[in-house]
Design a protein around this motif. Structure first.
Motif, PDB file in Angstrom:
ATOM      1  N   PHE A 150      -3.896  -6.419  10.957  1.00 23.17           N
ATOM      2  CA  PHE A 150      -3.669  -5.323  10.008  1.00 23.17           C
ATOM      3  C   PHE A 150      -2.623  -5.807   9.003  1.00 23.17           C
ATOM      4  O   PHE A 150      -1.453  -5.987   9.358  1.00 23.17           O
ATOM      5  N   ARG A 151      -3.053  -6.042   7.780  1.00 26.15           N
ATOM      6  CA  ARG A 151      -2.114  -6.462   6.727  1.00 26.15           C
ATOM      7  C   ARG A 151      -1.711  -5.199   5.968  1.00 26.15           C
ATOM      8  O   ARG A 151      -2.491  -4.648   5.190  1.00 26.15           O
ATOM      9  N   VAL A 152      -0.506  -4.743   6.241  1.00 25.28           N
ATOM     10  CA  VAL A 152      -0.089  -3.427   5.750  1.00 25.28           C
ATOM     11  C   VAL A 152       0.951  -3.572   4.636  1.00 25.28           C
ATOM     12  O   VAL A 152       1.878  -4.376   4.748  1.00 25.28           O
ATOM     13  N   GLN A 153       0.768  -2.785   3.602  1.00 23.57           N
ATOM     14  CA  GLN A 153       1.750  -2.815   2.513  1.00 23.57           C
ATOM     15  C   GLN A 153       2.996  -2.042   2.926  1.00 23.57           C
ATOM     16  O   GLN A 153       2.908  -0.858   3.261  1.00 23.57           O
ATOM     17  N   ARG A 154       4.145  -2.724   2.908  1.00 24.70           N
ATOM     18  CA  ARG A 154       5.420  -2.073   3.238  1.00 24.70           C
ATOM     19  C   ARG A 154       6.218  -1.908   1.954  1.00 24.70           C
ATOM     20  O   ARG A 154       6.326  -2.847   1.169  1.00 24.70           O
ATOM     21  N   TYR A 155       6.760  -0.756   1.777  1.00 31.50           N
ATOM     22  CA  TYR A 155       7.535  -0.528   0.551  1.00 31.50           C
ATOM     23  C   TYR A 155       8.368   0.729   0.693  1.00 31.50           C
ATOM     24  O   TYR A 155       7.830   1.793   1.047  1.00 31.50           O
ATOM     25  N   GLU A 156       9.634   0.586   0.433  1.00 37.23           N
ATOM     26  CA  GLU A 156      10.481   1.771   0.386  1.00 37.23           C
ATOM     27  C   GLU A 156      11.159   1.809  -0.977  1.00 37.23           C
ATOM     28  O   GLU A 156      12.104   1.053  -1.225  1.00 37.23           O
ATOM     29  N   PRO A 157      10.660   2.668  -1.883  1.00 36.01           N
ATOM     30  CA  PRO A 157      11.232   2.707  -3.231  1.00 36.01           C
ATOM     31  C   PRO A 157      12.735   3.006  -3.159  1.00 36.01           C
ATOM     32  O   PRO A 157      13.177   3.803  -2.338  1.00 36.01           O
ATOM     33  N   GLY A 158      13.472   2.337  -4.005  1.00 37.63           N
ATOM     34  CA  GLY A 158      14.909   2.560  -3.993  1.00 37.63           C
ATOM     35  C   GLY A 158      15.621   1.536  -3.111  1.00 37.63           C
ATOM     36  O   GLY A 158      16.784   1.201  -3.329  1.00 37.63           O
ATOM     37  N   ARG A 159      14.925   1.032  -2.097  1.00 32.46           N
ATOM     38  CA  ARG A 159      15.528   0.009  -1.231  1.00 32.46           C
ATOM     39  C   ARG A 159      14.879  -1.350  -1.490  1.00 32.46           C
ATOM     40  O   ARG A 159      15.559  -2.340  -1.683  1.00 32.46           O
ATOM     41  N   ASP A 160      13.543  -1.374  -1.521  1.00 30.59           N
ATOM     42  CA  ASP A 160      12.834  -2.636  -1.743  1.00 30.59           C
ATOM     43  C   ASP A 160      12.580  -2.828  -3.229  1.00 30.59           C
ATOM     44  O   ASP A 160      12.277  -1.882  -3.948  1.00 30.59           O
ATOM     45  N   ALA A 161      12.680  -4.105  -3.662  1.00 26.61           N
ATOM     46  CA  ALA A 161      12.426  -4.392  -5.071  1.00 26.61           C
ATOM     47  C   ALA A 161      10.939  -4.213  -5.383  1.00 26.61           C
ATOM     48  O   ALA A 161      10.573  -3.712  -6.456  1.00 26.61           O
ATOM     49  N   LYS A 162      10.090  -4.633  -4.488  1.00 19.66           N
ATOM     50  CA  LYS A 162       8.642  -4.489  -4.720  1.00 19.66           C
ATOM     51  C   LYS A 162       7.924  -4.453  -3.378  1.00 19.66           C
ATOM     52  O   LYS A 162       8.491  -4.843  -2.345  1.00 19.66           O
ATOM     53  N   PRO A 163       6.681  -4.006  -3.376  1.00 18.82           N
ATOM     54  CA  PRO A 163       5.941  -3.943  -2.108  1.00 18.82           C
ATOM     55  C   PRO A 163       5.704  -5.340  -1.531  1.00 18.82           C
ATOM     56  O   PRO A 163       5.516  -6.299  -2.274  1.00 18.82           O
ATOM     57  N   VAL A 164       5.729  -5.420  -0.223  1.00 13.81           N
ATOM     58  CA  VAL A 164       5.411  -6.696   0.459  1.00 13.81           C
ATOM     59  C   VAL A 164       4.345  -6.410   1.523  1.00 13.81           C
ATOM     60  O   VAL A 164       4.172  -5.280   1.962  1.00 13.81           O
ATOM     61  N   TRP A 165       3.650  -7.461   1.930  1.00 17.37           N
ATOM     62  CA  TRP A 165       2.617  -7.299   2.949  1.00 17.37           C
ATOM     63  C   TRP A 165       3.178  -7.729   4.297  1.00 17.37           C
ATOM     64  O   TRP A 165       3.838  -8.760   4.399  1.00 17.37           O
ATOM     65  N   ALA A 166       2.917  -6.962   5.320  1.00 17.93           N
ATOM     66  CA  ALA A 166       3.346  -7.316   6.683  1.00 17.93           C
ATOM     67  C   ALA A 166       2.107  -7.384   7.572  1.00 17.93           C
ATOM     68  O   ALA A 166       1.236  -6.513   7.486  1.00 17.93           O
ATOM     69  N   ASP A 167       2.029  -8.426   8.397  1.00 15.29           N
ATOM     70  CA  ASP A 167       0.868  -8.603   9.279  1.00 15.29           C
ATOM     71  C   ASP A 167       1.161  -8.100  10.687  1.00 15.29           C
ATOM     72  O   ASP A 167       2.219  -8.399  11.252  1.00 15.29           O
ATOM     73  N   PHE A 168       0.225  -7.371  11.254  1.00 13.53           N
ATOM     74  CA  PHE A 168       0.347  -6.890  12.630  1.00 13.53           C
ATOM     75  C   PHE A 168      -0.945  -7.203  13.383  1.00 13.53           C
ATOM     76  O   PHE A 168      -2.015  -6.737  12.961  1.00 13.53           O
ATOM     77  N   PRO A 169      -0.856  -7.963  14.470  1.00 15.29           N
ATOM     78  CA  PRO A 169      -2.078  -8.195  15.248  1.00 15.29           C
ATOM     79  C   PRO A 169      -2.395  -6.959  16.103  1.00 15.29           C
ATOM     80  O   PRO A 169      -1.549  -6.477  16.850  1.00 15.29           O
ATOM     81  N   VAL A 170      -3.606  -6.476  15.951  1.00 19.67           N
ATOM     82  CA  VAL A 170      -3.985  -5.263  16.675  1.00 19.67           C
ATOM     83  C   VAL A 170      -5.210  -5.552  17.540  1.00 19.67           C
ATOM     84  O   VAL A 170      -6.195  -6.129  17.066  1.00 19.67           O
ATOM     85  N   ALA A 171      -5.119  -5.213  18.833  1.00 15.60           N
ATOM     86  CA  ALA A 171      -6.269  -5.391  19.735  1.00 15.60           C
ATOM     87  C   ALA A 171      -7.251  -4.252  19.480  1.00 15.60           C
ATOM     88  O   ALA A 171      -6.937  -3.087  19.699  1.00 15.60           O
ATOM     89  N   VAL A 172      -8.428  -4.631  18.987  1.00 17.13           N
ATOM     90  CA  VAL A 172      -9.401  -3.621  18.564  1.00 17.13           C
ATOM     91  C   VAL A 172     -10.602  -3.626  19.505  1.00 17.13           C
ATOM     92  O   VAL A 172     -11.098  -4.691  19.879  1.00 17.13           O
ATOM     93  N   GLN A 173     -11.023  -2.452  19.901  1.00 13.28           N
ATOM     94  CA  GLN A 173     -12.259  -2.366  20.668  1.00 13.28           C
ATOM     95  C   GLN A 173     -13.258  -1.479  19.937  1.00 13.28           C
ATOM     96  O   GLN A 173     -12.867  -0.748  19.002  1.00 13.28           O
TER      97      GLN A 173
END
Lengths: 146, 275, 129
Positions: B9-32
């Motif tokens: 799961f490549r999720v866009q992380r962003y907190e306006p006011g704290r982060d300069a710009k959105p970044v992508w974070a990867d999470f491995p998810v076991a999917v069935q």
């Protein structure tokens, strides 16, 4: 509630392309816009260029020859193609505008088949007519060059 | 097919006011098989990162809270199965064309402001006719079908995120509010067309719809906003040409007999669950 | 209650009418100029449209002159309405919208003036030739 200091996160012009994920109607919409702008730009140039006839037959002939020198007639063919597309797609949009070809509102049952599906035969018919006109223009360009 | 597969799961992380710009974070998810994107996000929150923010409520495609960009296409996380859209990597971002509150949470206030502008409620000339409990209105099945489809909207914002006109700027009210306006204009009990017309035909109104059809394609409830907006535009044109039929509002079915006037039904007081 | 028609719908309706006129006139115009070879196969009376004699013939014809002016006006209105629509989708504040509208009108009037002057000067033989 305090306002959020976030950009509006709009997809912008590239969002029109949608990375190839959009439906056919969205790309037709994009082509309609591009062809419209091309036609308007051409019209602006055309108004000035055809003014050459005010300066007599020599000036007119010189202009006709010059346009061939720079392959302007190929550009004009593209303009012709843009017109063919813009006109036929425009007819479809006006038909839809008056509520025809969309199908009546219906109870949504999965898998959903919306108005975009209903009007697709109309769109295909218009695109076929566009292709015929563009092909005729292409034949003209090759067979009867000016 | 294997029972469980790992999908990133490549999720866009962003907190306006704290982060300069959105970044992508990867999470491995076991999917069935059968697992939804929402299930995957819950798994991330439980096992990998409790700070990931998104919005959800009903988990069954009714509330419209979990709208997000799923592999670049707007949709509901709760009714999208992971295996239908990804085998290796799934990209999740907040709904486009809205400001971001945080991570996958979009700020939908612009949509609701436009919604309110279009008066999405029954408007009647006879004010008494819409007093709660005052009367019932007759409506034939044919009349119901004219707006029923548009009333299924759950205000998830997917259509707004898909709309190419909205991708360009704020100069369009958007498919959801305009669909809501037509839902009421098409209702045989309503007389509010003239009231909605200033916004409907205004500078940000229905004339900015160019029938790209994306709203209809992504709507998770089959509402078909593109159809609604076209029909609204037809109404505007017919109205301009004085060809729009003025609908006499149906009379109330029956006045309640004297002395039996029912009081409006009041909701029971809210009590928090003990558990 | 307000039942008057609003400017947005009026402009949109005018745009549709302009589109219809452009469709017919520009269709004829482009057919004549870009499909002339094919048309000559149908009727041998169809001569090359870009030769000077044909240009003069058309310039002297009242019908052609009127249709050129009408086509130019309608095409500019339709085209600039489209540009206005695109730009106001991007910049929609009342101030920006007013500027865009003014810009479109100015460009339209200028191009219409140039094109119409050319057609009329040629039609009335004021070129000094």
């Amino acid at each position: 509630m305090e306002s959020i200091p976030s950009p509006p996160n709009r997809l912008g012009l590239l969002g029109w392309l949608g990375g190839g994920r959009r439906g056919i109607e969205a790309y037709v919409f994009l082509c309609q816009r591009v062809s419209g702008v091309v036609l308007l730009l051409y019209l602006s140039i055309h108004v000035f260029l055809t003014g050459a006839r005010l300066f007599g037959p020599e000036a007119w002939d010189r202009l006709c020859k010059m346009t061939h020198l720079f392959g302007y007639h190929y550009f004009e063919y593209l303009v012709f193609a843009a017109f063919a597309f813009h006109a036929f797609n425009g007819i479809r949009l006006v038909i839809i505008e008056f509520g025809f070809g969309l199908g009546r509102p219906e109870r949504p049952v999965y898998p959903y088949r919306g108005s975009t599906h209903k009007q697709r035969p109309l769109m295909i018919a218009m695109m076929v007519l566009t292709a015929v006109l563009i092909a005729a223009g292409g034949f003209e360009l090759v067979r009867f060059p000016h | 097919m294997k029972d469980r597969e790992t999908v990133t799961f490549r999720v866009q992380r962003y907190e306006p006011g704290r982060d300069a710009k959105p970044v992508w974070a990867d999470f491995p998810v076991a999917v069935q098989a059968g697992m939804t994107v929402l299930d995957g996000l819950l798994q991330i929150r439980q096992q990998l990162d409790a700070t990931l923010a998104w919005r959800f409520s009903c988990r069954m495609g009714l509330c419209g809270s979990c709208g997000m960009m799923i592999n670049g296409k707007p949709g509901l996380a709760c009714n999208t199965q992971v295996h239908d859209v990804a085998r290796k990597t799934l990209r999740l971002a907040p709904l486009a064309n809205f400001p971001v509150v945080r991570d996958l949470v979009a700020d939908l206030r612009t949509m609701f402001a436009a919604h309110a502008e279009l008066k999405p409620f029954l408007v009647r000339d006879d004010k008494a006719g819409i007093e709660p409990g005052a009367a019932e209105f007759l409506q034939s099945p044919e009349e119901l079908l004219k707006f029923l489809q548009f009333s299924y909207c759950i205000k998830c914002g997917a259509c707004m995120a898909a709309c190419p006109t909205m991708a360009l700027g704020a100069g369009f009210l958007g498919p959801m509010p305009l669909t809501a306006a037509h839902r009421y204009n098409a209702d045989s009990r309503d007389q509010g067309f003239a009231l909605r017309k200033p916004a409907l035909a205004g500078p940000r109104g229905a004339h900015h719809c160019h029938y790209a059809g994306e709203c209809t394609r992504v709507c998770p409830k089959g509402v078909d906003p593109a159809r609604a907006v076209q029909l609204a535009r037809r109404d505007l044109l017919l109205d301009l040409l004085r060809l729009k039929r003025r609908r006499p509002a149906p009379a109330p079915v029956a006045e309640p007999p004297a002395g039996e006037h029912k009081a409006p039904i009041e909701a029971p007081p809210f009590t928090a669950r003990a558990d | 209650m307000n039942t008057g028609n609003l400017r947005g719908t009026r402009y949109w309706a005018a745009n549709l009418v302009a589109a219809l006129i452009v469709l017919v006139l520009l269709g004829l115009h482009l057919g004549m100029f870009h499909l002339d070879g094919l048309l000559r196969q149908i009727t041998s009376a169809w001569s090359r449209p870009m030769t000077w004699n044909r240009v003069v013939e058309r310039g002297e014809s009242g019908w052609f002159t009127a249709s050129y002016v009408l086509l130019l006006g309608m095409a500019l209105f339709h085209g600039l309405y489209g540009v206005h629509t695109i730009l106001t989708e991007r910049w929609c504040s009342p101030r920006a919208s007013a500027r865009i509208a003014t810009g479109c009108w100015l460009v339209g009037i200028a191009l219409f003036a140039v094109g119409t002057a050319t057609v009329l000067v040629f039609h009335f033989g004021l070129t000094g030739e």
